[in-house]
Design an enzyme around this catalytic site. Structure first.
Site, PDB file in Angstrom:
ATOM      1  N   GLU A  73      37.843  16.453 -40.332  1.00  0.00           N
ATOM      2  CA  GLU A  73      38.882  16.858 -39.576  1.00  0.00           C
ATOM      3  C   GLU A  73      39.664  17.988 -39.657  1.00  0.00           C
ATOM      4  OE1 GLU A  73      40.581  12.580 -37.783  1.00  0.00           O
ATOM      5  OE2 GLU A  73      40.546  12.763 -39.903  1.00  0.00           O
ATOM      6  N   CYS A 110      17.973  17.313 -14.228  1.00  0.00           N
ATOM      7  CA  CYS A 110      19.086  16.272 -13.476  1.00  0.00           C
ATOM      8  C   CYS A 110      19.115  16.626 -11.970  1.00  0.00           C
ATOM      9  CB  CYS A 110      20.261  16.151 -14.238  1.00  0.00           C
ATOM     10  SG  CYS A 110      21.284  17.610 -14.081  1.00  0.00           S
TER      11      CYS A 110
END
Length: 1331
Positions: free
Chosen positions: A1263, A76
Site C-alpha cells: 500500500e 466482447c
C-alpha cells in the site's frame, strides 16, 4: 423465431474448423469461446470494448488483393454471425506450457509483466497481432497496440519492457551490438565496479520465428474465392441476421426494413444492445458487399468506401500523403492525426468510416474534421444515387442525420486541399488516448494568394451540443479580415455567444467546454500564423510555437541489492524470481473463478437493485419475470433460512432490502435462470414500486448539515493547539476535496456456490481476499455450522480492498439461491453492476487551520476530516481512524489536533481500498505544507525538510521510532532525481514558455504496517511433504497478483533447502488453514511468511536424525526414509503477531509494528490551453528492508504508484443529482493506461536497510507507494502556479483532486477561462453532484 432454419456458420478457431448450425445473432464471440468451446483464456473485463481483456486476433482472406489481413479485435463486441469465413486466434492458439510458449507469452511473463494476470491474455494477443503484421515493431507501434489494454496491477512499465525486446530501434545500442545497453539501465555499474543486478535477462529469450505461426486455413481461401456467394441468414431467439452479397440486394433489404440497423464493427449498435437493452428484430450486415470497400482517387480527392475500417482509412491516408505535394494533403494529415486518438487499435480495426459518419455522435472525432474539410457522402436508396454534403445541415440532432431511413451510405469523399489552405484537427479528452473527447474541433482556413486575408473559414465542434455544430457566425466575422489578434479577439465573443451550453448539459464540465472552444481556436490561430511565417506571407515576430507534449517512453532504471556473497545459489530469497503463475497467466491456462467449468444444471444469478436513493418499497412483483423462458426462481429476503443481516460496529446491513432502500444499487432480490442472458431478462422484468422519502443525503456538506454520521467520531491531539496559534507569525486556513476511486479490479466480483447434496454441505468458490469471512457469512445466512462450508480461492484477478465485505454479502446471497434450488449457482457481476453496487474509496473533505513561523517551521495544525461513507458502515470507522493515526506523515509538528468523521449518505457504501484512508489523509497534510510554502513564497521541499522528523522521534500517539531511513530516502531521492538541477531547468522553461509549463514536486511518506486491530495479526500454514519429496504449502493468504504465493514458495525453499520447483501452492482454502485473516494492510507476507517458516522449520528438524545418519543422501532419500521410520511429514505453522493496540481515550498506543518509508519526485509538463499533461519522469526511493523478491516488490511499487496517479489526476466518479452513478465502465471512468506512465520511471530500493520486525528483514510494500502518486498531483499544482503567475496571481490556491485536465485548465486562470461568464447559481441543476 428460432424455429426457422437458418444457414450454417463456418469459421476456424485456433486452426480448427467450427461449424455452428444455430448461430444466434445476439451471441458475441466472447461467450461463444468461453461457454461453448471452453476456451477460457480470453477474459471478460468490461463487455464494452474498453479494457482489452478479451482481445483476439481475426484473420480474413481478401480476394481482391489475394492477401490475408490479421487484426486485433475485442471479442466482447464481435458478433458471432459476423465471423463467417474468418479465422480466429485466441491466446490458447499461440502457445501453451504443454507444447511451447510463444515468445510474446514468454517475454511478458519473464519481464514480470503479469501480476494478477487477468489482463495478460489480452496484452499478449494485442502484441501478437502487431507482430504478425510487423515482426520488428517500433516503440510507437507497441504503445499504439497496447493503448486499448488496461492493467490495474503493474503500472505497465514491465509489460512495455517485455515488449520492447522485440523492438529494433535503429538508434538502440543493443541493435548496434552494445552490451551495456540503455535497456539495462544507463549506469549499469555501481560504485564498487560490480555490475548491478537486473530484473530479467533478455539474452535467454526465445527468438521470434514467424515461420512457426499457424497457417491461414486453405478452406477459407477457397470459400472466399467462390464465384457466386450466397446471402446468409441466421435466426436467433429474438433476432434475425441477414448478410447480403451485393449493393443491390442491400438497398432492397433496407427499403423493406428501413428500421433495421446496418452493423459493420458493432462498436455502436453493440453497446446499445448490451447496456441499454435495445432490441432490433432484424440486423443487416453488409460486410460482404464489395462496393462498400472500394477506394477511388481522382484529381480533386479520394472516394473511400463507407465500409472501410478506421485502421484501413488510416493506412490509406498515410500511403497517400507522400504521393502528393504538401499543400494538397492538409485534410488528409488532419484526419491521420485524429484517427490516431480515436478509440483503441481493437476498435479502429473494426469500426467503419460510414458508421462513424451516420451514427452522428455529439462528440464524434471525425465528423467535425470531415465537415470542416468540405467532405461529402454518396448515398444509395431505392430512389437512386445522390451526393449529400457533410455540413451543418447534415447533422440534425442527437444521433440523427439528414439521411432517410432507407438510405445506405456507400462512400465518403475526402477532397485535396489547395494552396493557401490549412486544416487542423483538435481535441481534448479526459485521458490522452482511448477516450471519448470532451471537445473536438475541425478547423479550416483559406487565404487569398500570398496574403493574410481570410477568404474562407470553416469551424466545426463536437461535444458542444447534441450533435456536431458549425460556428457559422464566427466564420462570418472572420471572413475577409486579416489573420491577426484583433480579428481573433472579436471572433471569441461571437463564438461564445454562438456555442452556449446550459449548466445541466449532459456530460457537465460546461465552463471547461466553453473555454476550450476559445483555446482550441487560439491554438489553430497560432499554428496557422506559424505556417504563414514559414511561407513568407508575413514577417511578424511570432508568439511561441506550440509543440505537442512529449510521448516517447524512455528506458528506466530499477535498482536493488545483490544477495550476500555467501548465500547458497539454490536459496531464492532476495533474488528477482518470476511470479509463480506468470507463464500460465500468459498462456490463458490460469484458472479464475468464472473459468471453472459449468456443472450439470448450474444456474446463473443476476441481482435486482434499487433505482431510488431513499424510498419505501411499496410493492415487489416478480410474476412477469417467472413467465420468461429459462427463469427458474426469484430469491427474496423471505427465502433466507438464517440471519438476514450482517452486523458491523453495531450497525446492520441487510442482504436484501425489505421495507426501504437507502441507495441506488442496493440489492432488493435476485433472479436465477439457466443462462446469464435469461437471468438478465428476468431481472429486467421484475417490477418494484417505490414511495420516495424526503431529502436524501448525497454530499459531505449535506451530511454535515444534517449531522448524519456513523459513530464513533474520533479525535487525536498532541500539544496545545489553541495556545500555539497565539504565538505564531502567520495563520492560514485552507481545504481540499478529494474524489472517490473505483477499485476497477480487472476480474469483477465472481462466485460459484455448489451444494454437495448431503448433510447441508456447501463448496464456495469465490474471488475474495478473506475466505474465512465468506465462510462465516454463508454459514450464518444458511443457519448451518462453519464446518459445512468450505471456501476455495485459487487466485483473484485483482482486489485492492474491494473483495472483502461486499464479496461476503454477495456470496451469502448466491448461497441462498443454491440452498433454495439445490443446484449450483454462479454469480459474476458485469462491470457496470460491479461499479454501481460495490462502492470504492471514500471521497474526503479535509479542512485545516495552520500556524507557522516566517522561517517555515509549522507550529500548530487543526485538521477536520469528513469521509463520505455511503449508506452502510462497512469499514468507514476504521478508515477514519487510520487517517488520524497518519496525521503526522513525515513531519514533527509540536501541536496537532485532528477530528475525523465518517458521513452517512444515500450512496452505495464505500469500503476498503489500497491505502485504507492514508492516501486521503496524507493528501490533506501535504496540501497544507504546500499552502504554507506558497504563502511564504518558499520552495515546498525546503518547508518539508525544515519540519521533517530528525533523530530519535516519537509520533503523536507516543510510539518511538527512528526516522533515519526516512531521511535517507529523501536525500537519495533528491540525489537520484537531480532535483535541484531539474527545478532550475523547469523554472527556466516556464520563463520562456507562455502556454506550456513544467512542475516538479518531491513527496515523502511514512506508512504504518500491520492491522491496528490486534487479533488480525495472526496467520496459519500447513505444509505437507509427499513421499516423492515434493512439498505442498497451504497458508491463509490469497493470491491477487501481489505475489504472496511466490514469496511463500521462496520461504519454503530456503527453510527446507530444496529448489522452488519442488514446492507447490494450489489454493487458499478454509479446510486446510482455518480462521484466517484478510490478505490486506500490506501484511500478508509478514504474517503468512512467518507461519510457513515455522512449519518448514518443524519439518526440517524432524528430518535432522536422518540427515545425520546419511549426510551424503539426497532430499528424496531422506524423505522416503522418514516415511519408513513413521516420522510425520506434515506440520502446521502459526504466527502470533505483535499485540498492537490503540487507546482512543488516552490517545496513545502502538497501532503498527513498524514503518515503511519512501520518497518520490515527479516532473510534469502541462499544456495550459487544454489542461493536458504528461509525467516526464518519476523517481521513487523506497525503504523496504531486505526485499524477499525484488521483481515482485518493484512491481508492487510501480503498480501502487500508478493507481495513485489515477486517484489524484484522472479517475473521476460522477453521480447524477438523484444519486445514480454515471461512470459505470471504462468508457466513462478512466484508469491510467499505457499513455499515462511516466516517460522515465525509475525505482530504487534503499540499500543497507534492515527490519527486525518482519520475515527475513523485509517490509510490507503493497500500500505505501500509492500515496506517492500524489507527487504528480503536486507537480501539476506547481505547473499551474507558474501559469497563474503569468496571469498575475500568486499565493495559495485551491486545486481539488483528481486534477483532471478540466480542473488544471480552470485553475490556470488563462484569459480564455476569464472570458466565459460564470453560470448563475440556482439557474439550473448541474449535471453531476460534487460528493
Amino acid at each position: 423465431m428460432s424455429g426457422k432454419q437458418g444457414d450454417a456458420l463456418c469459421l476456424f478457431i485456433n486452426g480448427k474448423k467450427v461449424t455452428e448450425d444455430h448461430a444466434d445473432p445476439e451471441t458475441m464471440l466472447l461467450p461463444f469461446l468461453r461457454d461453448k468451446l471452453r476456451l477460457t483464456g480470453t477474459k471478460s473485463g468490461c463487455g464494452g470494448g474498453g479494457c482489452g481483456a478479451c482481445t483476439v486476433m481475426v484473420s480474413r482472406y481478401q480476394p481482391a488483393t489475394k492477401t490475408i489481413a490479421h487484426y486485433s479485435a475485442n471479442a466482447c463486441l464481435l458478433p458471432l454471425c459476423q465471423l463467417h469465413g474468418a479465422a480466429i486466434t485466441t491466446v490458447e492458439g499461440i502457445g501453451s506450457s504443454k507444447t511451447r510458449l510463444h515468445p510474446v507469452q514468454e517475454r511478458i511473463a519473464k519481464a514480470h509483466g503479469s501480476q494478477c494476470g487477468f489482463c495478460t491474455p489480452g496484452m499478449v494477443m494485442s502484441m501478437y497481432a502487431l507482430l504478425r503484421n510487423k515482426p520488428q515493431p517500433t516503440m510507437e507501434d507497441i504503445t499504439q497496440a497496447l493503448a486499448g489494454n488496461l492493467c490495474r496491477c503493474t503500472g505497465y512499465r514491465p509489460i512495455v519492457d517485455g515488449c520492447r525486446t522485440f523492438c529494433q530501434e535503429a538508434n538502440c545500442c543493443q541493435a548496434n551490438g552494445g552490451a551495456n545497453c540503455c535497456l539495462n539501465g544507463d549506469e549499469n555499474t555501481n560504485e564498487s565496479g560490480h555490475e548491478n543486478p537486473r530484473l530479467f535477462d533478455q539474452e535467454k529469450f526465445l527468438p521470434l520465428d514467424p515461420t512457426q505461426e499457424l497457417i491461414f486455413p486453405p478452406e477459407l481461401i477457397l470459400m472466399a474465392e467462390a464465384s457466386n456467394p450466397q446471402t446468409l441468414t441466421f435466426h436467433g431467439e429474438r433476432m434475425t441476421w441477414v448478410s447480403p452479397t451485393s449493393l443491390e440486394e442491400l438497398v432492397q433489404l433496407k427499403a423493406k426494413h428501413p428500421k433495421a440497423p446496418l452493423v459493420m464493427g458493432n462498436t455502436n449498435i453493440g453497446p446499445d444492445i448490451k447496456f441499454k437493452g435495445v432490441l432490433h428484430p432484424l440486423i443487416i450486415s453488409p460486410i460482404r458487399v464489395k462496393e462498400l470497400f472500394e477506394v477511388s482517387q481522382g484529381p480533386d480527392g479520394v472516394w473511400v468506401g463507407a465500409g472501410c475500417s478506421l485502421s484501413e482509412l488510416h493506412s490509406l491516408l498515410e500511403k497517400m500523403v507522400p504521393q502528393h505535394p504538401e499543400e494538397k494533403t492538409e485534410l488528409l494529415r488532419a484526419l491521420i492525426q485524429q484517427l490516431g486518438y480515436l478509440g483503441s487499435q481493437q476498435i479502429r480495426n473494426v469500426a467503419s468510416l460510414g458508421g462513424n459518419v451516420a451514427s452522428a455522435y455529439p462528440n464524434s472525432d471525425l465528423n467535425p474534421v470531415l465537415a470542416a474539410g468540405n467532405c461529402r457522402v454518396r448515398v444509395v436508396s431505392g430512389g437512386g444515387r445522390r451526393e449529400v454534403p457533410l455540413n451543418q445541415e447534415f447533422f440534425v440532432g442527437f444521433g440523427k442525420t439528414v439521411l432517410r431511413p432507407d438510405d445506405v451510405v456507400v462512400s465518403v469523399f475526402i477532397p485535396f486541399s489547395t494552396k493557401g489552405e490549412y486544416v487542423r484537427a483538435l481535441r481534448q479528452a479526459p485521458r490522452k488516448e482511448v477516450s471519448f473527447a470532451t471537445v473536438t474541433a475541425g478547423m479550416r482556413v483559406r487565404f487569398s494568394e500570398g496574403s493574410r486575408t481570410v477568404q474562407e473559414v470553416s469551424l466545426y465542434f463536437g461535444g458542444m451540443g447534441p450533435t456536431t455544430v458549425g460556428a457559422a457566425k464566427t466564420c462570418q466575422a472572420v471572413t475577409g479580415r486579416p489573420w491577426n489578434e484583433e480579428t481573433l479577439n472579436e471572433a471569441y465573443d461571437v463564438l461564445l455567444g454562438e456555442l452556449a451550453l446550459p449548466l445541466s448539459a449532459p456530460g457537465g464540465k460546461v465552463e471547461f467546454r466553453r473555454s476550450l472552444t476559445l483555446s482550441l481556436l487560439f491554438k489553430f490561430y497560432l499554428d496557422v500564423l506559424q505556417k504563414l511565417r514559414e511561407t513568407n506571407v508575413i514577417k511578424d515576430e511570432l508568439p511561441e510555437k506550440l509543440q505537442p507534449l512529449p510521448r516517447e517512453i524512455q528506458p528506466s532504471l530499477q535498482e536493488f541489492q545483490h544477495v550476500p556473497k555467501d548465500q547458497d545459489d539454490q536459496d531464492p530469497v532476495g533474488r528477482p524470481m518470476m511470479h509463480r503463475s506468470a507463464v500460465s497467466q500468459a498462456t490463458g491456462e490460469a484458472v479464475y473463478c468464472d473459468d471453472l467449468p459449468q456443472t450439470d444444471g448450474e444456474l446463473f444469478l443476476v441481482l435486482v437493485t434499487s433505482s431510488r436513493a431513499h424510498a419505501k418499497i411499496t410493492g415487489l412483483d416478480v410474476s412477469e419475470a417467472l413467465k420468461l423462458p429459462g427463469v427458474v426462481d426469484v430469491i427474496t429476503a423471505n427465502d433466507i433460512p438464517g440471519k438476514r443481516t450482517r452486523v458491523m460496529f453495531g450497525y446492520e446491513q441487510e442482504l436484501f432490502a425489505e421495507d426501504e432502500v437507502v441507495c441506488v444499487g442496493q440489492t432488493v432480490c435476485a433472479v436465477v435462470a439457466d443462462t446469464k442472458a435469461h437471468a438478465k431478462r428476468g431481472a429486467y422484468a421484475v417490477k418494484i414500486t417505490y414511495e420516495d422519502l424526503p431529502d436524501p443525503i448525497f454530499t459531505i456538506e449535506d451530511a454535515i448539515e444534517k449531522s448524519s454520521y456513523f459513530e464513533p467520531r474520533r479525535v487525536v491531539a498532541k500539544g496545545d493547539v489553541t495556545e500555539a496559534f497565539k504565538s505564531v507569525d502567520r495563520v492560514y486556513e485552507g481545504q481540499i476535496r478529494m474524489g472517490g476511486q473505483e477499485h476497477f479490479y480487472m476480474e469483477t466480483q465472481s462466485m460459484l456456490v455448489v451444494p454437495v447434496g448431503e448433510e447441508r454441505e456447501f463448496k464456495v468458490y469465490v474471488s475474495t481476499q478473506w475466505p474465512t469471512l465468506a465462510q462465516e457469512a454463508v454459514a450464518e445466512t444458511l443457519d448451518i455450522q462453519s464446518n459445512r462450508v468450505t471456501c476455495h480461492v485459487k487466485r483473484l484477478g485483482g482486489a485492492f480492498g474491494g473483495k472483502v465485505i461486499v464479496t461476503s454479502i454477495l456470496a451469502s446471497i448466491t448461497a441462498v439461491a443454491a440452498w433454495k434450488t439445490n443446484r449450483a449457482v454462479r454469480c459474476v457481476l458485469e462491470r457496470g453492476e460491479d461499479m454501481l453496487i460495490t462502492g470504492g474509496r471514500h471521497p474526503v473533505l479535509g479542512k485545516y487551520k495552520v500556524g507557522f513561523m516566517n522561517d517555515g517551521r509549522i507550529m500548530a495544525v487543526d485538521y477536520h476530516y469528513f469521509a463520505n461513507g455511503g449508506c452502510f458502515v462497512d469499514e468507514s470507522i476504521l478508515i477514519s481512524e487510520k487517517i488520524l493515526l497518519h496525521l503526522d506523515n513525515a513531519y514533527n509538528i509540536p501541536n496537532m489536533r485532528g477530528h475525523s468523521a465518517a458521513c452517512r449518505t444515500n450512496l452505495p457504501s464505500n469500503t476498503a481500498f489500497r491505502g485504507f484512508g492514508v492516501p486521503q489523509g496524507l493528501l490533506v497534510v501535504e496540501n497544507m505544507v504546500n499552502d504554507v510554502a506558497m504563502a511564504l513564497g518558499r520552495p515546498a521541499d525546503q518547508v518539508r525538510e525544515i519540519n521533517m522528523y530528525k533523530g530519535p522521534s516519537v509520533t503523536h500517539y507516543k510510539f518511538e521510532f527512528s526516522p533515519e531511513n526516512l531521511r535517507r530516502c529523501w536525500e537519495q531521492c533528491k540525489l537520484k532525481s537531480e532535483y535541484d538541477a531539474r527545478r532550475q531547468a523547469a523554472a527556466q522553461f516556464n520563463q520562456q514558455s507562455r502556454w506550456k509549463k513544467r512542475g516538479v514536486a518531491i513527496i515523502p511518506i511514512k506508512y504504518g504496517i500491520a492491522f491496528a486491530e490486534s487479533f488480525l495479526n495472526q496467520a496459519g500454514a500447513l505444509v505437507h511433504i509427499y513421499k516423492d519429496g515434493s512439498v505442498l504449502v497451504a497458508h491463509g493468504g490469497t493470491e491477487m497478483g501481489q505475489g504472496i504465493h511466490t514469496k511463500m514458495q521462496q520461504v519454503a525453499s530456503r527453510e527446507l533447502h530444496i529448489p522452488t520447483s519442488k514446492v507447490f501452492i494450489s489454493e487458499t482454502s478454509t479446510s486446510s488453514v482455518p480462521n484466517t485473516c484478510p490478505s490486506a494492510a500490506s501484511f500478508g507476507t509478514d504474517a503468512n511468511g512467518m507461519a510457513v517458516k515455522e512449519a518448514c522449520e518443524i519439518l526440517y528438524r524432524r528430518l535432522e536424525p536422518i540427515r545425520q545418519k546419511d549426510p551424503g543422501g539426497s532430499w528424496e532419500t531422506w524423505v522416503r526414509e522418514a516415511h519408513l521410520q513413521k516420522i510425520s511429514l506434515s506440520a502446521t505453522g502459526f504466527f502470533r503477531g505483535k499485540d498492537l493496540y490503540y487507546d482512543w481515550d488516552k490517545m496513545e498506543g502502538q497501532p503498527y509494528a513498524y514503518f515503511t518509508f519512501g520518497a518520490c519526485c515527479s516532473e510534469v509538463e502541462l499544456d495550459c490551453l487544454t489542461g493536458d499533461y504528461r509525467t516526464l519522469r518519476t523517481d521513487v526511493v523506497m525503504d523496504i528492508g531486505r526485499s524477499i523478491n525484488p521483481s515482485v516488490d518493484i512491481g508492487q511499487i510501480e503498480g501502487a504508484f500508478t493507481q495513485g496517479l489515477g486517484l489524484y489526476t484522472l479517475e473521476e466518479l460522477n453521480y447524477s443529482p438523484t444519486g445514480v452513478l454515471y461512470s459505470r465502465g471504462p468508457s466513462q471512468y478512466k484508469i491510467p493506461a499505457v499513455c499515462d506512465v511516466p516517460l522515465r520511471f525509475n525505482v530504487y530500493l534503499l540499500p543497507d536497510s534492515h527490519n527486525p520486525h518482519a520475515i527475513y528483514s523485509s517490509k510490507g510494500i503493497g500500500e505505501p507507494t500509492l500515496f506517492l502518486g500524489s507527487s504528480v498531483f503536486f507537480a501539476i499544482k506547481d505547473a499551474v502556479a507558474a501559469a497563474r503567475s503569468d496571469s498575475g496571481l500568486s499565493g495559495p490556491f485551491t486545486l481539488d483532486t483528481p486534477a483532471t485536465p478540466e480542473r488544471a485548465f480552470l485553475a490556470c486562470a488563462s484569459p480564455f477561462v476569464k472570458k466565459v461568464p460564470a453560470s448563475k447559481p440556482g439557474s439550473s441543476k448541474p449535471w453531476a453532484l460534487n460528493i
